[in-house]
Design a protein around this motif. Sequence first.
Motif, PDB file in Angstrom:
ATOM      1  N   CYS A 313      69.865  12.087   7.993  1.00 52.65           N
ATOM      2  CA  CYS A 313      68.899  11.113   8.503  1.00 52.65           C
ATOM      3  C   CYS A 313      69.624  10.113   9.374  1.00 52.65           C
ATOM      4  CB  CYS A 313      68.195  10.407   7.341  1.00 52.65           C
ATOM      5  SG  CYS A 313      67.193   8.976   7.835  1.00 52.65           S
ATOM      6  N   LYS A 314      69.016   9.784  10.528  1.00 52.39           N
ATOM      7  CA  LYS A 314      69.496   8.712  11.388  1.00 52.39           C
ATOM      8  C   LYS A 314      68.482   7.590  11.330  1.00 52.39           C
ATOM      9  CE  LYS A 314      72.329  11.442  14.547  1.00 52.39           C
ATOM     10  NZ  LYS A 314      72.645  11.739  15.973  1.00 52.39           N
ATOM     11  N   SER A 315      68.933   6.404  10.945  1.00 50.47           N
ATOM     12  CA  SER A 315      68.026   5.301  10.676  1.00 50.47           C
ATOM     13  C   SER A 315      67.688   4.540  11.958  1.00 50.47           C
ATOM     14  CB  SER A 315      68.657   4.351   9.674  1.00 50.47           C
ATOM     15  OG  SER A 315      69.690   3.591  10.289  1.00 50.47           O
ATOM     16  N   MET A 316      66.772   3.593  11.808  1.00 53.06           N
ATOM     17  CA  MET A 316      66.524   2.592  12.844  1.00 53.06           C
ATOM     18  C   MET A 316      67.604   1.500  12.726  1.00 53.06           C
ATOM     19  SD  MET A 316      63.813   3.440  14.572  1.00 53.06           S
ATOM     20  CE  MET A 316      63.254   1.885  15.258  1.00 53.06           C
ATOM     21  N   PRO A 317      67.837   0.760  13.798  1.00 52.87           N
ATOM     22  CA  PRO A 317      68.851  -0.316  13.710  1.00 52.87           C
ATOM     23  C   PRO A 317      68.543  -1.345  12.632  1.00 52.87           C
ATOM     24  CG  PRO A 317      68.281   0.143  15.999  1.00 52.87           C
ATOM     25  CD  PRO A 317      67.327   0.933  15.173  1.00 52.87           C
ATOM     26  N   GLY A 318      67.272  -1.504  12.267  1.00 53.09           N
ATOM     27  CA  GLY A 318      66.905  -2.483  11.261  1.00 53.09           C
ATOM     28  C   GLY A 318      67.386  -2.172   9.866  1.00 53.09           C
ATOM     29  N   ALA A 319      67.933  -0.991   9.633  1.00 60.39           N
ATOM     30  CA  ALA A 319      68.411  -0.630   8.298  1.00 60.39           C
ATOM     31  C   ALA A 319      69.838  -1.104   8.039  1.00 60.39           C
ATOM     32  CB  ALA A 319      68.326   0.882   8.106  1.00 60.39           C
ATOM     33  N   ILE A 320      70.566  -1.516   9.074  1.00 61.58           N
ATOM     34  CA  ILE A 320      71.977  -1.870   8.893  1.00 61.58           C
ATOM     35  C   ILE A 320      72.140  -3.148   8.088  1.00 61.58           C
ATOM     36  CG2 ILE A 320      74.071  -2.565  10.104  1.00 61.58           C
ATOM     37  CD1 ILE A 320      73.437  -0.631  12.275  1.00 61.58           C
ATOM     38  N   CYS A 376      54.496   6.944  10.362  1.00 68.21           N
ATOM     39  CA  CYS A 376      53.375   6.505  11.192  1.00 68.21           C
ATOM     40  C   CYS A 376      53.823   5.545  12.289  1.00 68.21           C
ATOM     41  CB  CYS A 376      52.304   5.857  10.316  1.00 68.21           C
ATOM     42  SG  CYS A 376      51.458   7.009   9.208  1.00 68.21           S
ATOM     43  N   LEU A 377      54.718   4.641  11.965  1.00 68.62           N
ATOM     44  CA  LEU A 377      55.199   3.702  12.981  1.00 68.62           C
ATOM     45  C   LEU A 377      55.989   4.406  14.072  1.00 68.62           C
ATOM     46  CD1 LEU A 377      56.297   0.615  10.839  1.00 68.62           C
ATOM     47  CD2 LEU A 377      54.153   0.989  12.074  1.00 68.62           C
ATOM     48  N   ARG A 378      56.751   5.427  13.698  1.00 66.27           N
ATOM     49  CA  ARG A 378      57.480   6.178  14.723  1.00 66.27           C
ATOM     50  C   ARG A 378      56.496   6.889  15.657  1.00 66.27           C
ATOM     51  NH1 ARG A 378      60.178   3.884  16.052  1.00 66.27           N
ATOM     52  NH2 ARG A 378      59.641   2.281  14.576  1.00 66.27           N
ATOM     53  N   LEU A 379      55.433   7.460  15.105  1.00 64.95           N
ATOM     54  CA  LEU A 379      54.458   8.156  15.938  1.00 64.95           C
ATOM     55  C   LEU A 379      53.684   7.163  16.803  1.00 64.95           C
ATOM     56  CD1 LEU A 379      53.042  10.788  13.408  1.00 64.95           C
ATOM     57  CD2 LEU A 379      54.777  11.119  15.161  1.00 64.95           C
ATOM     58  N   LEU A 380      53.390   5.983  16.268  1.00 65.44           N
ATOM     59  CA  LEU A 380      52.699   4.969  17.063  1.00 65.44           C
ATOM     60  C   LEU A 380      53.540   4.510  18.250  1.00 65.44           C
ATOM     61  CD1 LEU A 380      51.097   2.748  14.262  1.00 65.44           C
ATOM     62  CD2 LEU A 380      49.877   4.121  15.953  1.00 65.44           C
ATOM     63  N   GLU A 381      54.862   4.535  18.075  1.00 63.52           N
ATOM     64  CA  GLU A 381      55.764   4.147  19.161  1.00 63.52           C
ATOM     65  C   GLU A 381      55.996   5.273  20.155  1.00 63.52           C
ATOM     66  OE1 GLU A 381      56.920   1.236  19.826  1.00 63.52           O
ATOM     67  OE2 GLU A 381      56.177   0.204  18.040  1.00 63.52           O
ATOM     68  N   GLY A 382      55.399   6.435  19.906  1.00 67.09           N
ATOM     69  CA  GLY A 382      55.521   7.555  20.842  1.00 67.09           C
ATOM     70  C   GLY A 382      56.702   8.460  20.606  1.00 67.09           C
ATOM     71  N   ALA A 383      57.263   8.462  19.402  1.00 66.68           N
ATOM     72  CA  ALA A 383      58.408   9.327  19.112  1.00 66.68           C
ATOM     73  C   ALA A 383      57.975  10.790  19.105  1.00 66.68           C
ATOM     74  CB  ALA A 383      59.024   8.949  17.768  1.00 66.68           C
ATOM     75  N   ASP A 384      58.912  11.671  19.391  1.00 66.37           N
ATOM     76  CA  ASP A 384      58.643  13.109  19.388  1.00 66.37           C
ATOM     77  C   ASP A 384      58.406  13.568  17.952  1.00 66.37           C
ATOM     78  OD1 ASP A 384      58.691  15.813  20.752  1.00 66.37           O
ATOM     79  OD2 ASP A 384      60.265  16.081  19.260  1.00 66.37           O
ATOM     80  N   ILE A 385      57.294  14.253  17.731  1.00 65.98           N
ATOM     81  CA  ILE A 385      56.899  14.615  16.369  1.00 65.98           C
ATOM     82  C   ILE A 385      57.887  15.595  15.746  1.00 65.98           C
ATOM     83  CG2 ILE A 385      55.398  16.495  17.115  1.00 65.98           C
ATOM     84  CD1 ILE A 385      53.483  15.689  14.855  1.00 65.98           C
ATOM     85  N   TYR A 386      58.477  16.474  16.560  1.00 68.46           N
ATOM     86  CA  TYR A 386      59.449  17.421  16.012  1.00 68.46           C
ATOM     87  C   TYR A 386      60.695  16.695  15.530  1.00 68.46           C
ATOM     88  CZ  TYR A 386      63.035  21.014  15.785  1.00 68.46           C
ATOM     89  OH  TYR A 386      64.061  21.816  15.369  1.00 68.46           O
ATOM     90  N   GLN A 387      61.169  15.727  16.316  1.00 70.94           N
ATOM     91  CA  GLN A 387      62.363  14.979  15.923  1.00 70.94           C
ATOM     92  C   GLN A 387      62.087  14.123  14.680  1.00 70.94           C
ATOM     93  OE1 GLN A 387      65.322  15.402  17.110  1.00 70.94           O
ATOM     94  NE2 GLN A 387      64.706  16.804  18.744  1.00 70.94           N
ATOM     95  N   VAL A 388      60.871  13.562  14.580  1.00 69.63           N
ATOM     96  CA  VAL A 388      60.519  12.795  13.388  1.00 69.63           C
ATOM     97  C   VAL A 388      60.511  13.703  12.162  1.00 69.63           C
ATOM     98  CG1 VAL A 388      58.697  11.452  12.271  1.00 69.63           C
ATOM     99  CG2 VAL A 388      59.213  11.080  14.682  1.00 69.63           C
ATOM    100  N   ALA A 389      59.931  14.888  12.293  1.00 65.98           N
ATOM    101  CA  ALA A 389      59.896  15.824  11.166  1.00 65.98           C
ATOM    102  C   ALA A 389      61.301  16.237  10.756  1.00 65.98           C
ATOM    103  CB  ALA A 389      59.063  17.056  11.545  1.00 65.98           C
ATOM    104  N   LYS A 390      62.164  16.476  11.728  1.00 64.97           N
ATOM    105  CA  LYS A 390      63.538  16.881  11.430  1.00 64.97           C
ATOM    106  C   LYS A 390      64.297  15.748  10.749  1.00 64.97           C
ATOM    107  CE  LYS A 390      67.462  19.156  13.690  1.00 64.97           C
ATOM    108  NZ  LYS A 390      68.001  19.626  14.985  1.00 64.97           N
ATOM    109  N   ASN A 391      64.084  14.524  11.209  1.00 64.22           N
ATOM    110  CA  ASN A 391      64.789  13.377  10.637  1.00 64.22           C
ATOM    111  C   ASN A 391      64.297  13.055   9.229  1.00 64.22           C
ATOM    112  OD1 ASN A 391      66.797  11.287  11.148  1.00 64.22           O
ATOM    113  ND2 ASN A 391      65.106   9.837  11.064  1.00 64.22           N
TER     114      ASN A 391
END
Length: 437
Positions: A313-320, A376-391
């Motif tokens: 998993c690769k996190s968002m910067p807010g997780a650091i 849901c927030l990643r999809l609302l921001e327009g992230a690629d659904i395949y990359q979200v599923a993989k992550n």
Amino acid sequence: MSYTFWSFVMTAESYALMDGALHVYRRENSRFWQCSTYLGSRNHRQTTKEMSLAAAKDFARDWYMEKCVEDRQRRRGGLPLLANPVQPHIPEPIPVADGRLRQKSKGPTFEDATKAFLDEFEVITQGERNEGYVESKSIHVRVHLLPFFGDTALEDINAGKVQDYRVHRQTSRLDAKTGKPKKPARATLHGEIVTLRQVLKTANRKGWISAIPDMSAPYKTSGKLEHRAWFSPEEYRLLYEATRERAKNPPKPRWREVCETFHDYVLFMGNTGLRPDESARIQLRDVKIVDDESTGERILEIEVRGKRGVGFCKSMPGAILPFERVRDRKELKPTDPIFGKTPRELMNTVLDELNMKFDRDGHVRTCYSLRHTYICLRLLEGADIYQVAKNCRTSVEMIEKYYGRHLKNNIDASAVNVRKARPKAVAASKKSMKPKA
């Protein structure tokens, strides 16, 4: 052997045994199998009183051996063969439901099948399935399936019997307060039916039953697809602001560290999308702070161990920041868990205070809802659904089915709000028909 007898046998459902010397057959409109052989220059026939082919074959073999012994004794001057003449077969009438005790079916029982299933399931799935999942199969059998089916013969378990079990589970327990039936959850009953199917599959592999009965739920309509409970951006902000305030001003001074860790937990989960069981297993050595080449931001790279094995998993910067706070506060060693046990009770307390325990559709929010919020927030921001599923170590199908269907950003307004262009001649004629002022 008479031609009439064999012409009748060939028209019925027949099986040859003992190198063709013994035949098992069933007449039309008859429930029971019969057997026949040719010994001592005459035909011998006998009803097996069995409806199961396997049991009828066993009976026929024993009967054939007895007839061979009688024939040998007759030839040696012993008991004459005709001293025990075979009674002519009279077809039995179709039984009427008159309440009299019926003969029980023979053969392996459900209890035999469950024992065989549990013995092989634990060995075959060792190291492949979670220990809790394997143990749940034993609980399903011991607590629910065996008390209902008990010593029922496997051949008597049909689609109607399975439906009787569903009705039994829906009505057997009563609520102590209301006195109304206490129904099990849909997932609970589904798990028990899955275990029942696995037991019957074991019996089928061993040849105890010829086929598995239809176990689909009758009267079932097409289920409505409902999204998972999550926090909208506004609700998520209210949640972490409330946990931040609780961390600064805990209800009791000795709870300060617990409240601070819970605040970091909410931020960490909302920026990584981990499952609660995955976050409980994460150790300090599983997390690394790296500079991402594609975004140029500092993120966490997490080695995840959960229901799907080992993933990443690769996190968002807010997780650091929450990760560093927990690490420094607890002075963690490489093998120490970061969060440990899932804080369910504290999560429920905060949600009750904010009146956010249920979403508008009545779905319960839990720690798992933080994972749903991340997706849901990643999809609302327009992230690629395949990359979200993989992550998130899931499938695109699961995200489209349970997460993406209710997000307005998935609908392309330019593709929906299409207007067909009208021909110029029609437009001009309509314009000329308008009354002049």
